[in-house]
Motif scaffolding. Sequence first.
Motif, short mmCIF file in Angstrom:
data_model
loop_
_atom_site.label_atom_id
_atom_site.label_comp_id
_atom_site.label_asym_id
_atom_site.label_seq_id
_atom_site.Cartn_x
_atom_site.Cartn_y
_atom_site.Cartn_z
N SER A 181 -84.40 5.46 -31.70
CA SER A 181 -85.82 5.51 -31.34
C SER A 181 -86.32 4.16 -30.83
O SER A 181 -87.34 4.09 -30.16
CB SER A 181 -86.66 5.93 -32.55
OG SER A 181 -86.63 4.92 -33.55
N THR A 182 -85.60 3.10 -31.16
CA THR A 182 -86.03 1.75 -30.79
C THR A 182 -86.02 1.55 -29.28
O THR A 182 -86.92 0.92 -28.73
CB THR A 182 -85.12 0.71 -31.47
OG1 THR A 182 -85.46 0.64 -32.85
CG2 THR A 182 -85.31 -0.66 -30.85
N ILE A 183 -85.01 2.07 -28.61
CA ILE A 183 -84.87 1.84 -27.17
C ILE A 183 -86.09 2.36 -26.41
O ILE A 183 -86.70 1.62 -25.64
CB ILE A 183 -83.56 2.46 -26.65
CG1 ILE A 183 -82.37 1.73 -27.28
CG2 ILE A 183 -83.48 2.39 -25.13
CD1 ILE A 183 -81.03 2.33 -26.92
N PRO A 184 -86.50 3.63 -26.60
CA PRO A 184 -87.70 4.07 -25.88
C PRO A 184 -88.99 3.47 -26.41
O PRO A 184 -89.88 3.13 -25.63
CB PRO A 184 -87.68 5.59 -26.06
CG PRO A 184 -86.89 5.83 -27.29
CD PRO A 184 -85.86 4.74 -27.33
N ALA A 208 -85.98 -3.45 -25.28
CA ALA A 208 -85.03 -2.59 -25.98
C ALA A 208 -83.85 -3.39 -26.53
O ALA A 208 -83.42 -3.17 -27.66
CB ALA A 208 -84.53 -1.51 -25.03
N PHE A 209 -83.34 -4.32 -25.74
CA PHE A 209 -82.22 -5.15 -26.20
C PHE A 209 -82.61 -5.96 -27.43
O PHE A 209 -81.87 -6.00 -28.42
CB PHE A 209 -81.79 -6.09 -25.07
CG PHE A 209 -80.81 -7.15 -25.51
CD1 PHE A 209 -79.49 -6.84 -25.77
CD2 PHE A 209 -81.22 -8.47 -25.68
CE1 PHE A 209 -78.58 -7.82 -26.19
CE2 PHE A 209 -80.34 -9.45 -26.10
CZ PHE A 209 -79.02 -9.12 -26.35
N ALA A 210 -83.77 -6.59 -27.39
CA ALA A 210 -84.23 -7.41 -28.52
C ALA A 210 -84.41 -6.56 -29.77
O ALA A 210 -84.01 -6.96 -30.87
CB ALA A 210 -85.53 -8.12 -28.16
N ALA A 211 -84.98 -5.38 -29.61
CA ALA A 211 -85.26 -4.53 -30.76
C ALA A 211 -83.98 -4.02 -31.43
O ALA A 211 -83.89 -4.00 -32.66
CB ALA A 211 -86.13 -3.34 -30.33
N VAL A 212 -82.99 -3.61 -30.64
CA VAL A 212 -81.74 -3.09 -31.20
C VAL A 212 -81.01 -4.18 -31.98
O VAL A 212 -80.53 -3.95 -33.10
CB VAL A 212 -80.84 -2.53 -30.09
CG1 VAL A 212 -79.45 -2.24 -30.63
CG2 VAL A 212 -81.44 -1.27 -29.49
N VAL A 213 -80.94 -5.39 -31.42
CA VAL A 213 -80.26 -6.49 -32.10
C VAL A 213 -80.94 -6.81 -33.42
O VAL A 213 -80.30 -6.95 -34.48
CB VAL A 213 -80.23 -7.74 -31.19
CG1 VAL A 213 -79.70 -8.95 -31.97
CG2 VAL A 213 -79.36 -7.50 -29.97
N VAL A 214 -82.26 -6.91 -33.39
CA VAL A 214 -83.01 -7.28 -34.59
C VAL A 214 -82.94 -6.18 -35.65
O VAL A 214 -82.86 -6.46 -36.84
CB VAL A 214 -84.47 -7.62 -34.22
CG1 VAL A 214 -85.31 -7.81 -35.48
CG2 VAL A 214 -84.52 -8.87 -33.37
N ASP A 215 -82.98 -4.91 -35.22
CA ASP A 215 -82.93 -3.81 -36.18
C ASP A 215 -81.67 -3.88 -37.05
O ASP A 215 -81.73 -3.67 -38.26
CB ASP A 215 -82.97 -2.46 -35.45
CG ASP A 215 -84.38 -2.04 -35.10
OD1 ASP A 215 -85.32 -2.59 -35.70
OD2 ASP A 215 -84.55 -1.20 -34.21
N PHE A 216 -80.54 -4.17 -36.43
CA PHE A 216 -79.30 -4.26 -37.19
C PHE A 216 -79.30 -5.45 -38.14
O PHE A 216 -78.71 -5.40 -39.22
CB PHE A 216 -78.11 -4.36 -36.23
CG PHE A 216 -77.57 -3.02 -35.80
CD1 PHE A 216 -76.84 -2.25 -36.68
CD2 PHE A 216 -77.80 -2.54 -34.53
CE1 PHE A 216 -76.33 -1.01 -36.30
CE2 PHE A 216 -77.30 -1.30 -34.14
CZ PHE A 216 -76.58 -0.55 -35.02
N ILE A 217 -79.96 -6.53 -37.75
CA ILE A 217 -79.95 -7.74 -38.57
C ILE A 217 -80.85 -7.60 -39.80
O ILE A 217 -80.47 -7.96 -40.92
CB ILE A 217 -80.37 -8.97 -37.74
CG1 ILE A 217 -79.32 -9.26 -36.65
CG2 ILE A 217 -80.56 -10.19 -38.63
CD1 ILE A 217 -79.72 -10.36 -35.71
#
Length: 375
Positions: free
Chosen positions: A69-72, A13-22
């Motif tokens: 939605s990325t976290i779950p 979840a941490f990796a996905a949230v960071v990358v989504d914003f980038i």
Amino acid sequence: MYNSHTDIWIAGAFAAVVVDFIVYPFDTLKTRVQSPNYERVFKDPRTGAVKRNILFRGLYQGVWSVVFSTIPSSGAFFTTYEAVKYASYNSSRNPQGASPTIQTSRSTLRLPFDHSLPAPVIHAIASSSAEMVSCLMLTPAEVLKQNAQMVNTSTSPASSNTTSKHQNTNAMREVLSKFKSQPWRLWSGYTALVGRNLPFTGLQFPMFEFVRSRVIDWRRRRKTQKHILSGETRKTPSSVQRDELVERTLLTGLSAAVSGTVSSFVTTPIDVVKTRVMLSATDIPHQPEHGSKSDYRTAEERPTGKKMERPPTKGTWDIGKEIFRNEGLRGLFKGGAIRSGWTAISLSLYLSLYEGGRMFLENRRKEMEGISPGT
């Protein structure tokens, strides 16, 4: 691997949230290029020049639907992937190319049968199973995101005075209003999303695991030779742990970039079809509110003494054939260069952050339980 399911969920979840914003702006550009209205909305009809002020406006429209939605979905993906992969390895008699560290897994999950599947097949099955679970949570966000990315905020009379944050909020509010009466249409495109992601993950993860294992083995041999020739003294456990964390993260990122570039370009036609299917989810007649005199329907949608009927919904296969018939093979590869570029960057960041976070949590858990990090 000595992680719990919670460790894997948090790292993913941490990796996905960071990358989504980038990488979100690149995804917005790709969606607009692939849309059927690209020529009409984002190009000047007289000169054919791209309207940069419109194409590059509101690149973060719809981003919050993806973040929430990325976290779950990412947590569910990696939890399912790791569980299926290690259960398959634990039930394997002699998998070809199996990693020598597989048996150190903290998981005790095991399939109810033995098999001798090669490692690439195990990785393909694990990633495909994880993708189908993840897509159930991701599809509504993808539908909202891609429709929000196409909202033209520049047509608003107050657009020049509104901030980017307000534009994003207005775009999302406008899209949500279209699904108020039929919320189940948020899952329009699940088949197309799975149809795109299954081939992608089925190609990418076996390729990624193969490249990573070879790169890591090569790096280990180089380090061993270097230590023998230089006669270096043995490093402290904390120094070794830190070096392995950084090295594993960088090598994972490199392997992900290579595998992601190839897989994303090959599956671009499926991605184009998926984009068109999800953008068509809002092609529904707009009913005026009770007591309102306004009617936003087009002349073709207004009833003429008959009950207004919805135009027939096109399936994934029909939309694919339509793209090929009207735009040719080139139309099926629209946005391929953008997709390959941002996939290489995003996947490299995504998997390297995930691997680094997973290893950090693994070492932390071992320390708490009094186990040496090297075991």
